[in-house]
Write an enzyme that holds these catalytic residues in place. Sequence first.
Site, PDB file in Angstrom:
ATOM      1  N   GLY A 118       0.835  -1.203   0.000  1.00  0.00           N
ATOM      2  CA  GLY A 118       0.000   0.000   0.000  1.00  0.00           C
ATOM      3  C   GLY A 118       0.860   1.240   0.000  1.00  0.00           C
ATOM      4  O   GLY A 118       0.535   2.246   0.630  1.00  0.00           O
ATOM      5  N   ASP A 150      -1.273  -7.809  -6.197  1.00  0.00           N
ATOM      6  CA  ASP A 150      -2.523  -7.956  -5.466  1.00  0.00           C
ATOM      7  C   ASP A 150      -2.202  -8.746  -4.201  1.00  0.00           C
ATOM      8  O   ASP A 150      -1.989  -9.963  -4.256  1.00  0.00           O
ATOM      9  CB  ASP A 150      -3.549  -8.696  -6.321  1.00  0.00           C
ATOM     10  N   SER A 186      -5.413  -0.150  13.709  1.00  0.00           N
ATOM     11  CA  SER A 186      -6.147   1.117  13.712  1.00  0.00           C
ATOM     12  C   SER A 186      -6.818   1.320  15.052  1.00  0.00           C
ATOM     13  O   SER A 186      -7.122   0.346  15.768  1.00  0.00           O
ATOM     14  CB  SER A 186      -7.218   1.103  12.620  1.00  0.00           C
ATOM     15  N   TYR A 228     -14.138  -3.334   9.151  1.00  0.00           N
ATOM     16  CA  TYR A 228     -12.808  -2.745   9.330  1.00  0.00           C
ATOM     17  C   TYR A 228     -12.315  -2.942  10.759  1.00  0.00           C
ATOM     18  O   TYR A 228     -11.145  -3.293  10.991  1.00  0.00           O
ATOM     19  CB  TYR A 228     -12.880  -1.261   8.976  1.00  0.00           C
ATOM     20  N   ALA A 264     -11.257  -6.544  11.279  1.00  0.00           N
ATOM     21  CA  ALA A 264      -9.983  -6.821  10.613  1.00  0.00           C
ATOM     22  C   ALA A 264      -8.818  -6.238  11.398  1.00  0.00           C
ATOM     23  O   ALA A 264      -7.791  -6.906  11.612  1.00  0.00           O
ATOM     24  CB  ALA A 264     -10.003  -6.258   9.191  1.00  0.00           C
TER      25      ALA A 264
END
Length: 251
Positions: A12, A62, A141, A153, A156
Amino acid sequence: MRFTDRVAVVTGGAQGIGAATAAMLAQGGARVAVVDLTADRSASIVEKITSDGGRALAIGCDVTDADAVTAMAGQVFETWGRVDILVNNAGITRDNMLFKMPEADWNAVLTTNLTSMFLCCQAVQKYMVEQRYGKIVNLSSRSALGNRGQVNYAAAKAGVQGLTATLAIELGQFNINVNAVAPGYIATAMTAATAERVGATPEEHQKHVAASTPLRRVGQPEEVASVIAFLASDDASYVSGQTLYVNGGAR
């Protein structure tokens, strides 16, 4: 130049925290593979790194595809002869309330934000084990603690913390440190998309978040990158299995 002779992989890496991290590692002397869905997406950050005197390689991959990830790790090793640092930063959001969330959006976020980390860690660990050296930093996060409209999210990113703690136990005997960084609100394209989802401009959304953050501002990608760089360096040689929140003091 604390990363001299080190080889880093940043997934990313084309924008936001990933791009800031790739640039910071390169500034420290690392050779950096900037991985994103296509090599073209990474071209601009690679050009910036090389124009500043660093060494970088754009790789399209990917990260949800096991064969593609294995090939990517092999390409890095064949190019530079080692893999020292892995920063698992690739991620997406597909926000919605539970009762409206399609199963496809649940699966997409879990696969991209969690399964991809498993695949990347599995692919690079063999090189790190042979070297008896490695640093893995996974992006979790603040949402791992729960966030309205982000059940996929949040799940995960909570999983990332469990993955991190377990890999630290399994890989520690090979001198491999595994840690996670959990950012709060950072000014990126992803948070700009969140602002649009709730009907606000990025500037309005940031102002709202800043008002409830002890430091009274939102974070910048470089501020997360500096923490990632610390955990990827030998300055953090006895830190492993930890998740470090970078969120301006929010609770």
